[in-house]
Structures are given as C-alpha cells and as structure tokens.
Design a protein around this motif. Structure first.
Motif, PDB file in Angstrom:
ATOM      1  N   ALA A 307      24.190  49.905  50.938  1.00 64.22           N
ATOM      2  CA  ALA A 307      22.778  50.136  50.624  1.00 64.22           C
ATOM      3  C   ALA A 307      21.859  49.693  51.755  1.00 64.22           C
ATOM      4  O   ALA A 307      20.648  49.891  51.674  1.00 64.22           O
ATOM      5  CB  ALA A 307      22.402  49.396  49.344  1.00 64.22           C
ATOM      6  N   GLY A 308      22.439  49.087  52.802  1.00 64.95           N
ATOM      7  CA  GLY A 308      21.645  48.720  53.965  1.00 64.95           C
ATOM      8  C   GLY A 308      21.295  47.255  54.064  1.00 64.95           C
ATOM      9  O   GLY A 308      20.513  46.870  54.934  1.00 64.95           O
ATOM     10  N   ALA A 309      21.842  46.410  53.207  1.00 61.07           N
ATOM     11  CA  ALA A 309      21.536  44.982  53.270  1.00 61.07           C
ATOM     12  C   ALA A 309      22.188  44.355  54.499  1.00 61.07           C
ATOM     13  O   ALA A 309      23.386  44.547  54.747  1.00 61.07           O
ATOM     14  CB  ALA A 309      22.035  44.276  52.006  1.00 61.07           C
ATOM     15  N   ASP A 310      21.402  43.634  55.290  1.00 61.40           N
ATOM     16  CA  ASP A 310      21.916  42.960  56.481  1.00 61.40           C
ATOM     17  C   ASP A 310      22.328  41.544  56.095  1.00 61.40           C
ATOM     18  O   ASP A 310      21.628  40.571  56.364  1.00 61.40           O
ATOM     19  CB  ASP A 310      20.845  42.944  57.570  1.00 61.40           C
ATOM     20  CG  ASP A 310      21.338  42.288  58.855  1.00 61.40           C
ATOM     21  OD1 ASP A 310      22.562  42.312  59.097  1.00 61.40           O
ATOM     22  OD2 ASP A 310      20.499  41.735  59.602  1.00 61.40           O
ATOM     23  N   VAL A 311      23.457  41.439  55.402  1.00 57.84           N
ATOM     24  CA  VAL A 311      23.949  40.148  54.937  1.00 57.84           C
ATOM     25  C   VAL A 311      25.403  39.980  55.350  1.00 57.84           C
ATOM     26  O   VAL A 311      26.151  40.953  55.482  1.00 57.84           O
ATOM     27  CB  VAL A 311      23.852  40.008  53.398  1.00 57.84           C
ATOM     28  CG1 VAL A 311      22.403  39.945  52.955  1.00 57.84           C
ATOM     29  CG2 VAL A 311      24.582  41.132  52.686  1.00 57.84           C
ATOM     30  N   ARG A 312      25.761  38.741  55.559  1.00 60.24           N
ATOM     31  CA  ARG A 312      27.178  38.431  55.741  1.00 60.24           C
ATOM     32  C   ARG A 312      27.829  38.482  54.362  1.00 60.24           C
ATOM     33  O   ARG A 312      27.249  38.024  53.384  1.00 60.24           O
ATOM     34  CB  ARG A 312      27.352  37.041  56.358  1.00 60.24           C
ATOM     35  CG  ARG A 312      26.662  36.894  57.705  1.00 60.24           C
ATOM     36  CD  ARG A 312      26.937  35.528  58.329  1.00 60.24           C
ATOM     37  NE  ARG A 312      26.158  35.363  59.553  1.00 60.24           N
ATOM     38  CZ  ARG A 312      26.514  35.860  60.750  1.00 60.24           C
ATOM     39  NH1 ARG A 312      27.651  36.529  60.858  1.00 60.24           N
ATOM     40  NH2 ARG A 312      25.752  35.673  61.803  1.00 60.24           N
ATOM     41  N   THR A 313      29.025  39.024  54.274  1.00 64.13           N
ATOM     42  CA  THR A 313      29.682  39.156  52.981  1.00 64.13           C
ATOM     43  C   THR A 313      31.076  38.540  53.001  1.00 64.13           C
ATOM     44  O   THR A 313      31.767  38.542  54.027  1.00 64.13           O
ATOM     45  CB  THR A 313      29.810  40.627  52.541  1.00 64.13           C
ATOM     46  OG1 THR A 313      30.561  41.346  53.530  1.00 64.13           O
ATOM     47  CG2 THR A 313      28.449  41.266  52.368  1.00 64.13           C
ATOM     48  N   ALA A 314      31.452  38.010  51.856  1.00 66.74           N
ATOM     49  CA  ALA A 314      32.816  37.526  51.638  1.00 66.74           C
ATOM     50  C   ALA A 314      33.182  37.859  50.205  1.00 66.74           C
ATOM     51  O   ALA A 314      32.321  38.076  49.353  1.00 66.74           O
ATOM     52  CB  ALA A 314      32.922  36.026  51.895  1.00 66.74           C
ATOM     53  N   LEU A 315      34.481  37.896  49.949  1.00 70.21           N
ATOM     54  CA  LEU A 315      34.990  38.164  48.604  1.00 70.21           C
ATOM     55  C   LEU A 315      36.033  37.113  48.286  1.00 70.21           C
ATOM     56  O   LEU A 315      37.060  37.022  48.965  1.00 70.21           O
ATOM     57  CB  LEU A 315      35.599  39.569  48.527  1.00 70.21           C
ATOM     58  CG  LEU A 315      36.362  39.922  47.243  1.00 70.21           C
ATOM     59  CD1 LEU A 315      35.443  39.885  46.032  1.00 70.21           C
ATOM     60  CD2 LEU A 315      37.015  41.300  47.372  1.00 70.21           C
ATOM     61  N   ILE A 316      35.751  36.294  47.273  1.00 70.84           N
ATOM     62  CA  ILE A 316      36.717  35.295  46.806  1.00 70.84           C
ATOM     63  C   ILE A 316      37.136  35.691  45.395  1.00 70.84           C
ATOM     64  O   ILE A 316      36.318  36.076  44.573  1.00 70.84           O
ATOM     65  CB  ILE A 316      36.138  33.874  46.857  1.00 70.84           C
ATOM     66  CG1 ILE A 316      34.838  33.760  46.065  1.00 70.84           C
ATOM     67  CG2 ILE A 316      35.906  33.458  48.305  1.00 70.84           C
ATOM     68  CD1 ILE A 316      34.264  32.338  46.011  1.00 70.84           C
ATOM     69  N   THR A 317      38.432  35.604  45.127  1.00 69.65           N
ATOM     70  CA  THR A 317      38.951  36.235  43.914  1.00 69.65           C
ATOM     71  C   THR A 317      39.911  35.331  43.145  1.00 69.65           C
ATOM     72  O   THR A 317      40.489  34.385  43.690  1.00 69.65           O
ATOM     73  CB  THR A 317      39.692  37.542  44.255  1.00 69.65           C
ATOM     74  OG1 THR A 317      40.961  37.234  44.858  1.00 69.65           O
ATOM     75  CG2 THR A 317      38.893  38.414  45.208  1.00 69.65           C
ATOM     76  N   PHE A 318      40.051  35.664  41.873  1.00 68.42           N
ATOM     77  CA  PHE A 318      41.114  35.103  41.033  1.00 68.42           C
ATOM     78  C   PHE A 318      42.221  36.157  40.974  1.00 68.42           C
ATOM     79  O   PHE A 318      41.963  37.319  40.705  1.00 68.42           O
ATOM     80  CB  PHE A 318      40.598  34.767  39.629  1.00 68.42           C
ATOM     81  CG  PHE A 318      39.804  35.866  38.971  1.00 68.42           C
ATOM     82  CD1 PHE A 318      40.413  36.795  38.146  1.00 68.42           C
ATOM     83  CD2 PHE A 318      38.439  35.973  39.196  1.00 68.42           C
ATOM     84  CE1 PHE A 318      39.678  37.817  37.551  1.00 68.42           C
ATOM     85  CE2 PHE A 318      37.691  36.986  38.601  1.00 68.42           C
ATOM     86  CZ  PHE A 318      38.308  37.910  37.778  1.00 68.42           C
ATOM     87  N   GLY A 319      43.445  35.764  41.254  1.00 67.24           N
ATOM     88  CA  GLY A 319      44.547  36.709  41.196  1.00 67.24           C
ATOM     89  C   GLY A 319      44.718  37.260  39.796  1.00 67.24           C
ATOM     90  O   GLY A 319      44.704  36.501  38.819  1.00 67.24           O
ATOM     91  N   ILE A 320      44.870  38.576  39.703  1.00 64.57           N
ATOM     92  CA  ILE A 320      44.981  39.219  38.391  1.00 64.57           C
ATOM     93  C   ILE A 320      46.165  40.173  38.397  1.00 64.57           C
ATOM     94  O   ILE A 320      46.350  40.938  39.341  1.00 64.57           O
ATOM     95  CB  ILE A 320      43.666  39.960  38.046  1.00 64.57           C
ATOM     96  CG1 ILE A 320      43.627  40.386  36.578  1.00 64.57           C
ATOM     97  CG2 ILE A 320      43.447  41.150  38.954  1.00 64.57           C
ATOM     98  CD1 ILE A 320      42.242  40.827  36.126  1.00 64.57           C
ATOM     99  N   ASP A 321      46.990  40.087  37.391  1.00 67.75           N
ATOM    100  CA  ASP A 321      48.138  40.979  37.265  1.00 67.75           C
ATOM    101  C   ASP A 321      47.743  42.179  36.397  1.00 67.75           C
ATOM    102  O   ASP A 321      47.096  42.018  35.363  1.00 67.75           O
ATOM    103  CB  ASP A 321      49.322  40.249  36.638  1.00 67.75           C
ATOM    104  CG  ASP A 321      50.597  41.075  36.686  1.00 67.75           C
ATOM    105  OD1 ASP A 321      51.212  41.141  37.757  1.00 67.75           O
ATOM    106  OD2 ASP A 321      50.949  41.671  35.646  1.00 67.75           O
ATOM    107  N   ALA A 322      48.115  43.388  36.841  1.00 67.90           N
ATOM    108  CA  ALA A 322      47.849  44.623  36.097  1.00 67.90           C
ATOM    109  C   ALA A 322      46.354  44.889  35.959  1.00 67.90           C
ATOM    110  O   ALA A 322      45.843  45.110  34.865  1.00 67.90           O
ATOM    111  CB  ALA A 322      48.526  44.618  34.729  1.00 67.90           C
TER     112      ALA A 322
END
Length: 388
Positions: A307-322
């Motif tokens: 969408a054009g946002a000038d931001v640093r991004t990261a993705l932290i997750t919980f492992g999920i099966d299926a």
C-alpha cells in the motif's frame, strides 16, 4: 533486561473468548466490539476505523520513531453462492482454504432473518447410498454443499427461511485446550496472534513500565482476503511487527515451540535490521527461536508495504500445524511471542534516523560486507554463535 511476566491464564481465557465470536472476513463487527471492550478494560487508548479496524496506543518516552504490532481479527469462512433446488446451499470460500477441510464442518449461516446452523457435506455423503462413490468424489468447492438445519427441500424453502445469495457462513472452530499445552482449533490463525498482543499489552500496563517510544497495537479486519494493514498506519510508525502463524510442516523450519522468525515470505525478504533485532532479543532474553522462509504466505506486513507504507517490517510467528485446516499450536509459543513483544517495546532505538520520513545519509544503516572468518574450527568457534 528482565522479561515482563505474561499471564498465561489470561492468554488462554482470552483466546477461548475470541474463538467464541465468529469473524469471517466481512463479518467482523462483533469481534471488533469485543476487542475494543477489552482495551477499555485495560485502560488503553484506542480508535476504530469506519470499517472496524482498531488502532490502540501506549505512550512511550518519545513519540517517534513509533513502533507497531499488528494481528488480524478476521478468519476464513464461506459465502452462499447459490440456493440449490434440493434445498441446500452452494458455497464459495472466504480466503484461501481447501474444501477438503470444509467437509463435515459445522457452520452458522448469517441471514438477514437470523442465524441458522448447518453442516458442509460432500455431494455424495452416504456410503450406504453411494458405496465407493464417496471415495471417488473429487475434492473441491464444486463438490460440497451446505445442509441447513431447518426445513429446506427446495430453493423456495430457503427463500422462505430468509437465506439469500451472499449470506456469510462462519465455520465453527471446535476448540480444544489440552492440559499438556497444546491447543487444537480452527481459526487459531490469527485469533492466537490477537490473544498474544492483548496478553503482552496487559503485561505492559500492569508493569507500569513506559515503552521506549510510542507503541501502536493494530487489529485489522481483512487480512485473509489480502487487504490487511493497508490503511491503518500513521506516518510516525517506522517499524511494523506482524504477529501471525508460522507453518510447521515438512520442508519448513517452523516449530510449535518458541518463536519462529520469518526471514521472507512470497513478497520477499523482511527488513534486514528489524528481523535481526528480533533474533537478538530472543538470544539476549533466552527465548527459544528459529528462523524460516515461507514461499506461499503473506501477512499484514505485506499489505502495508504494497500500500506504500515506508516502514521496516518483521514477522514473528507461533508455529502452527495444518494451517487453514484443523490447526494445532502450543502455549509455549504464545507465551514466547508475548515475551518478545514486551522485550521489543522496552528495547532502545538503534536507528534514530527512522524518526524522520526523509533525511540525509547521516545515521543511515549499514549491512556487513566483509568476508567471514573461514578459519574457525568447531573447537575455536565462539560460544553463542547463532543456531537457527
């Protein structure tokens, strides 16, 4: 730093409550209302967009460069495509998920006349009738139909019930919280992420510890259909950390325990500096973590960038099966994520230049370019070297 205490009972109770509120994309008003009431109870300032996305804020020692966490309230679901002459409903999916996981699902159909329960069944549902035909039926949305729990033997009967094309169908989550910490349910993507954010926010409020900079807590309503965090950021937000599920499956490095840090998804690599900060915070605070790359995956962070946002991004997750099926996660991962959120909120700002949208090269970031030391043997390798 000392990690803030995460109320595990609150996290589990909140997740249970979130799962009880149906929220397929396009039908998220009640869940937005639920989260808003919880923010009020915690004493956190928030505002709501026209469509129901939520932007909460904890004031920091400084206002910029602001940080943000984001998780989505919406889930997968379905929509009525056709009122069939046999009195059943043809469906189209909301979001991307296989009809393989729709077969046998209990549902709620939201019509303008009220809600009806029902079951999604394959077109050939009875072995007593179709024999081996039930095993030879292909998998796909063209091969399932929704049986309404009301008198409906024709399209006219469905009309009389008030059911119509376009009605939203919510899939029952059927949650199970096991004593060993495992949680099995539909829609853990991403109601577990929302619960993590609320638990971290509760810990921040109760500790009365001021974040380094303003922290925004964003709850979006259309991630499953690709919109996500397209219009909820403010210009002051320089870093955006998405909290979502990481797919633990053959060929993936995600895990149902600890934090899984995404290095890239189908839209490309996440921000070099912010991603590595997440990993370093895990090391410094002895939070179990691993890294992974997702080839067929996108999150709120992707929609913000597109969408054009000038931001640093990261993705932290919980492992999920299926994922997008009958999902399974573990409370260890949820607690670890909440701890990491508080650690990031209280950590110093290294890239002070990020407080300005535009600036010169002074203070601009660097990335390593020198050759690695290739002479280290296992005996001389420094302790604490990264193991992902």
């Amino acid at each position: 730093m000392t990690l803030l205490n995460i109320d595990i009972d609150y996290l589990a109770k909140t997740l249970r409550s979130l799962l009880e509120v149906p929220s397929p994309t396009g039908y998220t008003d009640e869940l937005a209302r639920f989260v808003s009431k919880e923010l009020e109870r915690l004493g956190v300032f928030y505002e709501v967009t026209r469509r129901g996305a939520i932007r909460a804020r904890l004031d920091g020692a400084k206002s910029k460069p602001a940080r943000a966490f984001v998780a989505h309230l919406d889930t997968l679901g379905a929509q009525v495509k056709t009122l069939k002459e046999n009195g059943r409903l043809e469906l189209v999916p909301i979001g991307h998920w296989s009809a393989r996981f729709a077969e046998g699902a209990r549902t709620t159909i939201f019509s303008e006349s009220g809600a009806y329960t029902g079951t999604i069944l394959p077109l050939k549902a009875s072995g007593h009738t179709f024999n081996e035909g039930i095993d030879n039926l292909p998998v796909g949305w063209d091969y399932v139909e929704l049986r309404v729990d009301a008198y409906s033997k024709s399209a006219d009967d469905l009309h009389r019930l008030g059911i119509d094309i376009g009605d939203i169908v919510a899939i029952d989550p059927a949650p199970e919280f096991l004593e060993n910490g495992f949680i099995v349910s539909r829609h853990l993507d991403n109601k577990a992420g929302v619960a993590v954010m609320l638990a971290a926010l509760k810990a921040m409020v109760e500790s009365e510890t001021k974040p380094t900079v303003d922290i925004f807590w964003l709850f979006t309503i259309a991630e499953e259909t690709g919109h996500g965090a397209t219009s909820i950021l403010t210009p002051d937000i320089a870093s955006l950390v998405a909290i979502d599920n990481g797919t633990s499956a053959p060929g993936q490095n995600s895990d149902e325990f600890g934090v899984t840090i995404a290095m890239a998804d189908q839209t490309g690599p996440f921000d070099y500096h912010l991603t590595r900060k997440m990993a370093q915070l895990c090391r410094d605070n002895e939070i179990k973590f691993q890294k992974d790359v997702f080839r067929y995956y996108r999150s709120d962070a992707a929609s913000a960038i597109e969408a054009g946002a000038d931001v640093r991004t990261a993705l932290i997750t919980f492992g999920i099966d299926a994922s997008h099926g009958y999902e399974r996660i573990h409370m260890h991962a949820l607690r670890s994520l909440a701890e990491l959120c508080t650690g990031y909120a209280l950590s110093p700002v290294e890239i002070k230049r990020d407080a300005r949208e535009f600036a010169g090269m002074k203070g601009f970031t660097t990335q390593p370019t020198e050759d690695a030391d290739q002479d280290l043997s296992p005996e001389t390798e420094e302790p604490g070297a990264e193991a992902s």
